[in-house]
Motif scaffolding. Structure first.
Motif, mmCIF file in Angstrom:
data_model
loop_
_atom_site.group_PDB
_atom_site.id
_atom_site.type_symbol
_atom_site.label_atom_id
_atom_site.label_comp_id
_atom_site.label_asym_id
_atom_site.label_seq_id
_atom_site.Cartn_x
_atom_site.Cartn_y
_atom_site.Cartn_z
ATOM 1 N N HIS A 164 -4.973 17.213 1.053
ATOM 2 C CA HIS A 164 -3.593 16.769 1.234
ATOM 3 C C HIS A 164 -3.634 15.476 2.048
ATOM 4 O O HIS A 164 -4.695 15.067 2.515
ATOM 5 N N SER A 165 -2.492 14.860 2.202
ATOM 6 C CA SER A 165 -2.386 13.695 3.077
ATOM 7 C C SER A 165 -1.311 13.939 4.119
ATOM 8 O O SER A 165 -0.188 14.349 3.787
ATOM 9 N N ALA A 166 -1.659 13.686 5.381
ATOM 10 C CA ALA A 166 -0.666 13.781 6.451
ATOM 11 C C ALA A 166 0.327 12.632 6.381
ATOM 12 O O ALA A 166 1.359 12.661 7.060
ATOM 13 N N TRP A 167 0.028 11.625 5.550
ATOM 14 C CA TRP A 167 0.851 10.424 5.452
ATOM 15 C C TRP A 167 1.454 10.275 4.066
ATOM 16 O O TRP A 167 1.765 9.166 3.629
ATOM 17 N N GLU A 168 1.647 11.378 3.377
ATOM 18 C CA GLU A 168 2.194 11.373 2.024
ATOM 19 C C GLU A 168 3.541 10.646 1.983
ATOM 20 O O GLU A 168 4.457 10.962 2.742
ATOM 21 N N GLY A 169 3.625 9.645 1.089
ATOM 22 C CA GLY A 169 4.885 8.950 0.889
ATOM 23 C C GLY A 169 5.116 7.736 1.757
ATOM 24 O O GLY A 169 6.120 7.029 1.574
ATOM 25 N N THR B 42 0.843 -1.191 0.000
ATOM 26 C CA THR B 42 0.000 0.000 0.000
ATOM 27 C C THR B 42 0.876 1.239 0.000
ATOM 28 O O THR B 42 1.689 1.424 0.920
ATOM 29 N N SER B 43 0.731 2.061 -1.008
ATOM 30 C CA SER B 43 1.408 3.355 -1.049
ATOM 31 C C SER B 43 0.412 4.418 -0.634
ATOM 32 O O SER B 43 -0.624 4.603 -1.277
ATOM 33 N N ILE B 44 0.722 5.113 0.452
ATOM 34 C CA ILE B 44 -0.205 6.115 0.974
ATOM 35 C C ILE B 44 0.143 7.477 0.396
ATOM 36 O O ILE B 44 1.302 7.865 0.317
ATOM 37 N N GLY B 45 -0.860 8.204 -0.017
ATOM 38 C CA GLY B 45 -0.662 9.550 -0.522
ATOM 39 C C GLY B 45 -1.959 10.121 -1.039
ATOM 40 O O GLY B 45 -2.944 9.407 -1.241
ATOM 41 N N TYR B 46 -1.965 11.419 -1.257
ATOM 42 C CA TYR B 46 -3.184 12.117 -1.651
ATOM 43 C C TYR B 46 -3.767 11.554 -2.946
ATOM 44 O O TYR B 46 -4.978 11.401 -3.075
ATOM 45 N N ASP B 47 -2.907 11.215 -3.906
ATOM 46 C CA ASP B 47 -3.394 10.710 -5.188
ATOM 47 C C ASP B 47 -3.247 9.194 -5.283
ATOM 48 O O ASP B 47 -3.305 8.622 -6.368
ATOM 49 N N LYS B 48 -3.079 8.523 -4.144
ATOM 50 C CA LYS B 48 -2.920 7.069 -4.123
ATOM 51 C C LYS B 48 -4.069 6.478 -3.316
ATOM 52 O O LYS B 48 -5.190 6.397 -3.791
ATOM 53 N N THR B 49 -3.811 6.005 -2.105
ATOM 54 C CA THR B 49 -4.888 5.456 -1.277
ATOM 55 C C THR B 49 -5.431 6.570 -0.391
ATOM 56 O O THR B 49 -5.071 6.685 0.769
ATOM 57 N N HIS B 50 -6.311 7.362 -0.907
ATOM 58 C CA HIS B 50 -6.825 8.504 -0.149
ATOM 59 C C HIS B 50 -8.283 8.728 -0.530
ATOM 60 O O HIS B 50 -8.583 9.042 -1.685
ATOM 61 N N HIS B 51 -9.167 8.546 0.429
ATOM 62 C CA HIS B 51 -10.581 8.749 0.176
ATOM 63 C C HIS B 51 -11.202 9.704 1.195
ATOM 64 O O HIS B 51 -12.409 9.895 1.206
ATOM 65 N N MET B 52 -10.369 10.304 2.052
ATOM 66 C CA MET B 52 -10.852 11.274 3.020
ATOM 67 C C MET B 52 -11.086 12.617 2.328
ATOM 68 O O MET B 52 -10.464 12.911 1.310
ATOM 69 N N ASN B 53 -11.951 13.418 2.888
ATOM 70 C CA ASN B 53 -12.311 14.695 2.278
ATOM 71 C C ASN B 53 -11.296 15.774 2.679
ATOM 72 O O ASN B 53 -11.588 16.676 3.445
ATOM 73 N N MET B 54 -10.099 15.645 2.116
ATOM 74 C CA MET B 54 -9.001 16.555 2.425
ATOM 75 C C MET B 54 -8.248 16.874 1.143
ATOM 76 O O MET B 54 -8.262 16.084 0.195
#
Length: 473
Positions: free
Chosen positions: A426-431, A412-424
């Motif tokens: 940006h991602s606090a866990w980018e990368g 799983t790669s976490i990031g805003y344009d990867k695994t991100h479905h929250m209404n934000m």
């Protein structure tokens, strides 16, 4: 009713693991069987509606995030995730139940606050949900109303030793509320920071021109958390109330909790993924205003001082009992940016509800916790702590069909344009990279996530009434 058979996987509980098949009939788990078993002489794979192949994968109880804030008003704005968007994101990440916080502020009625949160959530949630009750104004009316919370399925309430003028309770108010806790068995949840002292430090920093997000962490020094944690423990000891300290981030606060537990006191604590992985130096200290993404309270702590390692150790030794997210997301644009030039005005909170199960599994990969402890921290203990166990938090006959199939060989790669479905925005866990993957999520017997597809819908989730904590003595 729909029947589902999960075959070929390894069922993991808080106490062990074993190859087993899981049969779900309607909304409930009907049986946990030896691999390839028949039931009443019938080949199950031929007689059920759906077969989920979990070969080489872990089969675990659905995650329970016991600390979220959907749509919470804060700092002139509100958390950006609605109950619809936030619970859908939670489902993507393997969480099948949340416990959110209904809010009562000073001058408001507790009953009205609870009713308002029911109205926000009803018909909108993708997964099951319950409520804690924030008591932001402790007076005779709210103290009386608290005694009726258990009838509403609310068995815990939250007080704040921080945020004067918003949610703050002084020691006398805390004492009175804890006396109700003692009498009723309601679990007292505490935001433990010395708010009045923090406000003085914050004002002094701003007056000195130190306004960047980094100084949010400096103002909310670890001494402010340790002192308040100690004070809450002493008030709980005096009244005989059970105490649960939320979002513990400072190793010194853990020491206070551990000491109280060693003395036999009914005291518990949680931490959050951000306090295991993120830091004052690297995130809050990011260039310019970038650090605002990670402004939350309690704040991120110094890695140089060893707080992150201490949190992992506390989870191994059970000095901290569980991991929640304190999910309270805000977008950078028009929300976090309210604090440009003054860190005190940055809305406090980050988004993690989608990533908690993955982030904690990475702790298994790196050897911080065991596979069984992963399940215990993210599902079984939350169910036991907050009066849901037996229905939630376990794979056994009669429990809700809340099951996650997790692939340890996935990624799983976490990031805003990867695994991100929250209404934000940006991602606090980018990368962040996770050596595992949520493959299938089943909530009350219905497959809602499978093979990278979301199959659930708005309103799938139901309100769940909670009983008293199983940890009360």
């Amino acid at each position: 009713m729909t029947t589902t058979l999960i075959t070929g996987g390894t069922v993991v509980s808080a106490t062990g693991r074993a190859p087993a098949d899981v049969l779900i009939d309607g909304e409930k788990i009907r049986a946990v069987l030896a691999p390839g078993s028949t039931l009443l002489g019938h080949d199950l794979t031929a007689s059920v509606d759906t077969v989920v192949d979990a070969t080489g994968k872990y089969v675990i109880p659905g995650g329970i995030d016991a600390h979220t804030h959907m749509e919470l008003p804060f700092g002139g704005t509100a958390a950006s995730d609605t109950f619809e968007t936030g619970t859908r994101a939670a489902a993507w990440g393997g969480t099948t139940t949340i416990i959110d916080f209904a809010v009562q502020k000073y001058g408001e009625r507790v009953q009205d606050g609870l009713a308002a949160w029911h109205a926000k959530a009803a018909g909108n949630c993708a997964i099951d949900y319950g409520f804690h009750q924030i008591i932001g104004g402790v007076d005779d009316d709210s103290l009386s109303a608290m005694r009726g919370l258990l009838d509403e399925g609310v068995s815990s309430f939250k007080l704040f030793m921080a945020y004067p003028g918003v949610f703050y309770s002084d020691d006398a108010q805390i004492l009175k509320a804890m006396q109700v806790s003692r009498d009723t068995g309601l679990l007292t949840m505490m935001h433990a920071e010395n708010g009045p002292a923090i406000d003085v430090l914050a004002q002094q920093l701003v007056d000195a021109g130190k306004t960047d997000p980094y100084y949010h962490g400096i103002a909310r020094a670890w001494q402010m958390e340790e002192e308040a944690t100690h004070r809450a423990i002493m008030l709980a000891d005096l009244t005989g109330a059970p105490l649960y300290v939320v979002h513990v981030s400072a190793k010194q606060a853990v020491e206070q909790l551990a000491g109280a537990r060693d003395r036999g006191q009914n005291v518990f604590g949680e931490t959050c993924p951000q306090y295991l992985y993120l830091s004052l130096e690297e995130q809050l200290g990011a260039p310019g205003f970038e650090g605002a993404k990670w402004v939350c309270s309690t704040p991120l702590r110094s890695r140089a001082e060893g707080h992150q390692n201490a949190m992992w150790q506390a989870l191994r030794t059970n000095d901290l009992q569980m991991v929640s997210t304190d999910h309270c997301p805000f977008c950078m644009k028009d929300q976090k940016e309210l604090g440009l030039g003054d860190f005190r005005k940055i809305p406090n909170g980050i988004g993690s509800v989608e990533h908690r199960m993955d982030l904690m599994y990475q702790g298994v990969v790196t050897g911080e916790i065991t596979l069984e402890r992963w399940v215990e921290l993210t599902s079984t203990t939350p169910a036991r702590m907050f009066g849901l166990y037996g229905t939630k938090g376990v794979i056994q006959p009669g429990a809700d069909g809340d099951v996650v199939v997790y692939d340890p060989n996935g990624h799983t790669s976490i990031g805003y344009d990867k695994t991100h479905h929250m209404n934000m925005d940006h991602s606090a866990w980018e990368g962040f990279e996770i050596d595992g993957h949520v493959d299938t999520v089943i909530a009350r017997g219905r497959v809602i996530v499978d093979g990278g597809r979301y199959l659930g819908s708005k309103g799938d989730g139901r309100y769940v009434k909670r009983g008293l904590s199983q940890y009360l003595i």
